[in-house]
Write an enzyme that holds these catalytic residues in place. Structure first.
Site, PDB file in Angstrom:
ATOM      1  N   SER A   1      11.585 -12.138  14.792  1.00  0.00           N
ATOM      2  CA  SER A   1      13.090 -11.583  14.593  1.00  0.00           C
ATOM      3  C   SER A   1      13.763 -12.699  14.789  1.00  0.00           C
ATOM      4  O   SER A   1      13.690 -13.553  15.506  1.00  0.00           O
ATOM      5  CB  SER A   1      12.944 -10.948  16.016  1.00  0.00           C
ATOM      6  OG  SER A   1      14.889 -10.876  16.323  1.00  0.00           O
TER       7      SER A   1
ATOM      8  N   HIS B   1      11.840  -0.387  10.722  1.00  0.00           N
ATOM      9  CA  HIS B   1      11.247  -0.175   9.215  1.00  0.00           C
ATOM     10  C   HIS B   1      11.463   0.911   8.594  1.00  0.00           C
ATOM     11  O   HIS B   1      12.489   1.645   9.035  1.00  0.00           O
ATOM     12  CB  HIS B   1       9.949  -0.357   9.538  1.00  0.00           C
ATOM     13  CG  HIS B   1       9.599  -2.060  10.468  1.00  0.00           C
ATOM     14  ND1 HIS B   1      10.270  -3.217  10.156  1.00  0.00           N
ATOM     15  CD2 HIS B   1       8.796  -2.782  11.276  1.00  0.00           C
ATOM     16  CE1 HIS B   1       9.562  -4.319  10.946  1.00  0.00           C
ATOM     17  NE2 HIS B   1       9.184  -4.194  11.312  1.00  0.00           N
TER      18      HIS B   1
ATOM     19  N   LYS C   1       6.570 -14.853  10.947  1.00  0.00           N
ATOM     20  CA  LYS C   1       8.137 -13.820  10.745  1.00  0.00           C
ATOM     21  C   LYS C   1       7.906 -13.381  12.095  1.00  0.00           C
ATOM     22  O   LYS C   1       7.046 -13.036  12.808  1.00  0.00           O
ATOM     23  CB  LYS C   1       6.932 -12.721   9.844  1.00  0.00           C
ATOM     24  CG  LYS C   1       8.304 -12.096   9.737  1.00  0.00           C
ATOM     25  CD  LYS C   1       9.088 -12.142   8.641  1.00  0.00           C
ATOM     26  CE  LYS C   1      10.451 -10.627   8.831  1.00  0.00           C
ATOM     27  NZ  LYS C   1       9.806  -9.665   7.282  1.00  0.00           N
TER      28      LYS C   1
ATOM     29  N   THR D   1      15.982  -7.862  16.939  1.00  0.00           N
ATOM     30  CA  THR D   1      16.772  -7.984  16.745  1.00  0.00           C
ATOM     31  C   THR D   1      17.754  -6.547  16.666  1.00  0.00           C
ATOM     32  O   THR D   1      19.418  -6.518  17.121  1.00  0.00           O
ATOM     33  CB  THR D   1      17.788  -8.053  15.071  1.00  0.00           C
ATOM     34  OG1 THR D   1      17.025  -9.443  15.059  1.00  0.00           O
ATOM     35  CG2 THR D   1      19.031  -7.576  14.218  1.00  0.00           C
ATOM     36  N   ALA D   2      17.185  -5.901  16.996  1.00  0.00           N
ATOM     37  CA  ALA D   2      16.852  -4.576  17.345  1.00  0.00           C
ATOM     38  C   ALA D   2      17.516  -4.077  18.670  1.00  0.00           C
ATOM     39  O   ALA D   2      18.666  -3.411  18.908  1.00  0.00           O
ATOM     40  CB  ALA D   2      16.166  -2.932  16.922  1.00  0.00           C
TER      41      ALA D   2
END
Length: 278
Positions: A55, A152, A53, A108-109
């Site tokens: 980004s 999150h 997993k 992504t943030a």
């Protein structure tokens, strides 16, 4: 088969069934629980697990070696990262020349923040520092940094630190593009049977939805001291129709984000066709 994903409730909810041998025909998983900043760099180095997993922001660096699995990830609406400050202000100019903490430079943030900053912060921010996401809110509260970019479950807990939400980057992205927000992607090494991994991942998602209480103990074991209520809110927000199937809208959102970022020099150029499996 080795896999790495975060201990966050949405990931443990999605992969519970596969991890616990509840998906017929799926191979046993050897799980590493890791922050997304670590998996981003593992994937880029080529030394990480076969399935990870990461980004979506890290995809351009890894697409030649890893395929995007069109399910199991996190993409949606109303679930974007937040920019937090200790001061009560909604003026983006407040962080001009200031010190801002981010959880990863390949997240992504971070991409959303830099794209938003270019449009809204005159003169730009000052120093950007990378620290683990769970350390950001305490650092803002203590005045060690001027603003923090959080992800999150921080969406649900930042008030407990006495912090102010300057802006919701998800709201900005959605109003600017009309598209959902690409957050976390599941990738698998291209040497593997990508269609089989897609089917096993989707089956794990569907099992989780059909049996939501079965995974509760596993989720809370890894939930980093979150309450059950916050953990469930986290799942409700990040596990949605795009988790089952990225679809055309999901691929369009990923493409739009990465194309904008590439234009700004934040990520490498990439072949859009590689976002889809054959």
């Amino acid at each position: 088969m080795k896999i790495a994903f975060s201990p966050c409730p949405n990931d443990t909810f999605v992969f519970h069934a596969w991890v616990h041998g509840l998906i017929p025909g799926a191979p046993k998983l050897d799980v590493t629980y890791a922050d997304i900043d670590k998996t981003n760099h593992w994937a880029a180095s080529g030394n990480g697990p076969e399935i990870q997993k990461i980004s979506y922001a890290a995809l351009p660096w890894v697409l030649p070696d890893y395929a995007l699995i069109p399910c199991g990830g996190a993409l949606g609406r109303g679930c974007g990262p937040l920019v937090l400050t200790k001061e009560r202000t909604n003026a983006p100019s407040f962080i001009t020349g200031k010190k801002v903490a981010v959880p990863s430079e390949r997240s992504t943030a971070y991409l959303l923040f830099r794209l938003w900053e270019a449009q809204n912060v005159p003169g730009g921010v000052g120093e950007i520092v990378v620290i683990p996401f769970h350390e950001i809110m305490p650092a803002v509260h203590k005045g060690e940094i001027d603003a923090g970019l959080v992800i999150h479950e921080a969406r649900f807990t930042y008030q407990s630190y006495g912090l102010n939400m300057m802006t919701d980057l998800g709201d900005w992205w959605e109003s600017d593009t009309g598209l959902p927000i690409p957050l976390g992607a599941i990738i698998a090494h291209r040497s593997l049977d990508i269609k089989a991994i897609t089917n096993w991942t989707r089956a794990s998602v569907e099992y989780a939805w059909a049996n939501p209480k079965v995974s509760r103990d596993y989720i809370m074991q890894h939930a980093q001291e979150l309450s059950l209520e916050v953990a469930q809110s986290h799942i409700n927000l990040y596990v949605n129709e795009f988790t089952e199937n990225l679809g055309d809208d999901g691929v369009a959102a990923v493409s739009a984000l990465l194309k904008r970022a590439a234009k700004e020099g934040l990520v490498p150029e990439f072949d859009e066709a590689m976002l889809r499996i054959e």
